[in-house]
Scaffold this motif. Structure first.
Motif, PDB file in Angstrom:
ATOM      1  N   GLN A 399      -1.077 -49.785  33.474  1.00 51.28           N
ATOM      2  CA  GLN A 399      -1.742 -50.854  34.209  1.00 51.28           C
ATOM      3  C   GLN A 399      -2.278 -50.272  35.507  1.00 51.28           C
ATOM      4  OE1 GLN A 399       1.008 -54.059  34.761  1.00 51.28           O
ATOM      5  NE2 GLN A 399       1.241 -54.489  32.587  1.00 51.28           N
ATOM      6  N   GLY A 400      -3.551 -50.492  35.745  1.00 52.99           N
ATOM      7  CA  GLY A 400      -4.171 -49.934  36.932  1.00 52.99           C
ATOM      8  C   GLY A 400      -4.776 -48.569  36.648  1.00 52.99           C
ATOM      9  N   PRO A 401      -5.605 -48.068  37.562  1.00 53.97           N
ATOM     10  CA  PRO A 401      -6.241 -46.752  37.360  1.00 53.97           C
ATOM     11  C   PRO A 401      -5.215 -45.641  37.180  1.00 53.97           C
ATOM     12  CG  PRO A 401      -7.249 -47.927  39.193  1.00 53.97           C
ATOM     13  CD  PRO A 401      -6.045 -48.719  38.801  1.00 53.97           C
ATOM     14  N   VAL A 402      -5.506 -44.708  36.273  1.00 60.61           N
ATOM     15  CA  VAL A 402      -4.619 -43.563  36.037  1.00 60.61           C
ATOM     16  C   VAL A 402      -4.713 -42.635  37.249  1.00 60.61           C
ATOM     17  CG1 VAL A 402      -4.133 -41.609  34.520  1.00 60.61           C
ATOM     18  CG2 VAL A 402      -4.947 -43.775  33.550  1.00 60.61           C
ATOM     19  N   THR A 416       1.864 -38.923  32.091  1.00 65.93           N
ATOM     20  CA  THR A 416       0.790 -39.670  32.743  1.00 65.93           C
ATOM     21  C   THR A 416       1.380 -40.696  33.705  1.00 65.93           C
ATOM     22  OG1 THR A 416       0.697 -41.372  31.017  1.00 65.93           O
ATOM     23  CG2 THR A 416      -0.699 -39.416  30.742  1.00 65.93           C
ATOM     24  N   SER A 417       0.589 -41.056  34.706  1.00 66.72           N
ATOM     25  CA  SER A 417       1.016 -42.085  35.658  1.00 66.72           C
ATOM     26  C   SER A 417      -0.196 -42.905  36.070  1.00 66.72           C
ATOM     27  CB  SER A 417       1.655 -41.449  36.897  1.00 66.72           C
ATOM     28  OG  SER A 417       0.702 -40.676  37.613  1.00 66.72           O
ATOM     29  N   ALA A 418       0.069 -44.116  36.529  1.00 67.18           N
ATOM     30  CA  ALA A 418      -0.974 -45.011  37.024  1.00 67.18           C
ATOM     31  C   ALA A 418      -0.351 -45.846  38.139  1.00 67.18           C
ATOM     32  CB  ALA A 418      -1.523 -45.892  35.904  1.00 67.18           C
ATOM     33  N   GLU A 419      -1.065 -46.895  38.542  1.00 67.96           N
ATOM     34  CA  GLU A 419      -0.579 -47.740  39.630  1.00 67.96           C
ATOM     35  C   GLU A 419       0.347 -48.830  39.102  1.00 67.96           C
ATOM     36  OE1 GLU A 419      -3.976 -49.134  41.717  1.00 67.96           O
ATOM     37  OE2 GLU A 419      -4.608 -47.141  42.369  1.00 67.96           O
TER      38      GLU A 419
END
Length: 512
Positions: A399-402, A416-419
């Protein structure tokens, strides 16, 4: 025309005029004022009672006093009291005018003092910044791999003129380039199989990681007036060499062992958002929202190549395993593949599977170099085939930009991570998410990094954390930064961890 006393504002019974100011006064009032002060009440000039000029006027007709009174003394007392009140009122008006003038002067002095204080504060900040940089630069010499002051007009100025202002045209990926990529991937795969599952000699143990403490902190690398280090990378061949990019538009090359600045690279017109230290050559690559990618020579502190592959802010870069080609992505919805030796853009591709392609936020090559991943603003991680320039897999779920992606050394896993305060692990063989690491609420992930053996995973954001791969257990948390950590890297065999932060510090963690 009626005459008015300048003191009582009443029609005088015995009007006199002051030769000093030309004003009309009641004779008894002005005489009392002169007796007490010796000056004209209007302009403060010297005045005596003899100098007063009487004015001949028709006698003022007053109402007849009450005939029944017999207390003239009381009336005289009341008259004297009235005169005293008039004189006092006039004095108060004069004091009010003087107070207003003094207040106006004080306000002017206060305004001037504030301007002086602001200027001095700015000078103190600049002096502290200069003082902070004295220590790391104290050992810089003119010879060897030393610091050379970056030129204000670098050698590539002609190339960076009007013709370079627009994105370069694609040169195309020749068969020779594709064969070079394939040969490198075959070699890397063979080397990886040869290493097998052996643990590298000297690799830090789990107990070592848990015992890591802050060893050093350097805050003088970037400007204090625009604080914040935004990105970090290490030289794979010599992990004591570190490059950082800051909010101050500068790229700084630092040596951990000597604690010296090797180069300060100036040329970007906006903040530096991504940096790469070339694993073999003394080259540094930087990207910025100014739409440019620059290849720097560390020894010369000069820009060797200016690559304009995008017409919007560059959000991520990754160096191919050959060391000759660069992957970049941008908010212009394209990724580009460029030759860092010539500065040419070989190919530039956007996602055509949807009508409105999302902006790309980060990019990373797979260890073999034939595929790579990009993060998008709409929370999807896309896997691309470099040779075919096609999208071969998509990983939704964030959810949110990566914000960051990282491949493990064995090429099997993708972090991977996002906001959304989570780190997701993907199996590239099965193309699915097999693990989600839930972080604390509102945790902001800014960078992910596997160590060179693929044993540990580091997470930088609200703090710095290290996880054990496969079990994905949390081994250590470092809360030493006072602001968001923006980059993290492992040293040789994970014997230390370095991190950069918006608090302007570069920190090192290891065994005390």
């Amino acid at each position: 025309m009626a005459l008015c006393c300048a003191i009582s504002n009443e029609v005088p019974e015995h009007p006199v005029i002051s030769p000093a100011s030309g004003h009309v006064f009641e004779k008894r009032l002005i005489e009392k004022y002169i007796l007490e002060n010796g000056t004209d009440p209007m302009n403060g000039a010297d005045l005596s009672a003899d100098g007063l000029i009487e004015i001949k006027t028709t006698a003022l007709v007053k109402p007849r006093p009450p005939s029944a009174t017999s207390v003239p003394a009381i009336l005289k007392s009341l008259q004297d009291e009235w005169d005293a009140v008039m004189l006092h009122s006039f004095t108060l008006r004069q004091q009010l005018q003087t107070a207003r003038q003094e207040l106006s002067h004080a306000l002017y002095q206060h305004d001037a003092a504030c301007r002086v204080i602001a200027r001095l504060t700015k000078e103190v900040t600049a002096a502290r910044e200069a003082l902070a940089t004295l220590k790391p630069q104290a050992g810089i010499t003119a010879g060897g791999v030393g610091y050379a002051p970056p030129a204000q007009a670098p050698a590539y100025a002609a190339e960076a003129g009007a013709e370079a202002a627009q994105p370069m045209e694609e040169a195309g990926m020749s068969e020779e380039v594709i064969q070079k990529l394939q040969d490198k991937a075959t070699l890397l795969t063979a080397e990886r199989k040869k290493r097998g599952k052996q643990v590298p000699e000297g690799l830090a143990t789990i107990e070592d990681i848990r015992s890591y403490r802050q060893l050093a902190s350097h805050t003088g690398l970037h400007s204090a007036s625009v604080p914040g280090i935004l990105c970090l990378d290490m030289c794979l061949k010599d992990t004591s060499k570190i490059v950082t990019g800051g909010n101050d538009k500068n790229v700084v090359v630092f040596n951990k062992d000597t604690e010296q600045v090797m180069a300060i690279l100036k040329g970007h017109s906006k903040k530096v958002s991504s940096v790469i230290y070339h694993p073999e050559d003394e080259l540094v690559i930087s990207a910025s929202p100014d739409c440019s990618i620059r290849v720097w020579g560390v020894q010369t502190a000069q820009c060797a190549q200016l690559i304009r592959a995008h017409d919007a802010p560059v959000t991520g870069i990754s160096l191919h395993a050959t060391g000759d080609y660069l992957l970049s992505c941008s908010t212009d919805m394209h990724w580009a593949f460029s030759d860092i030796r010539t500065g040419r853009v070989l190919t530039k591709v956007s996602d055509t599977s949807t009508q409105a392609a999302p902006a790309l936020t980060c990019a990373q090559f797979h260890p073999d170099g034939l595929i790579f991943g990009t993060g998008t603003e709409d929370s999807v991680i896309k896997i691309w085939d470099l040779k075919e320039r096609t999208n071969v897999a998509n990983f939704p779920g964030h959810q949110g930009p990566v914000t960051s992606i990282a491949f493990s050394e064995n090429g099997y896993y993708l972090a991977t991570s996002a906001e959304d305060s989570v780190v997701k692990l993907w199996d590239l063989r099965k193309l699915k998410n097999f693990k989600t690491i839930q972080l604390t609420d509102k945790y902001e992930v800014r960078s992910l990094c596997f160590d060179q053996s693929g044993t540990y995973l580091a997470v930088a954001g609200s703090d710095v954390r290290v996880y054990l791969c496969k079990q994905w257990n949390e081994l250590a948390i470092f809360n030493d930064h006072t602001a968001t950590a923006t980059g993290v890297q492992f040293g040789t065999n994970a014997t230390y961890v370095s991190s950069a932060s918006m608090d302007r510090s570069l920190k090192f963690f290891g065994l005390p």
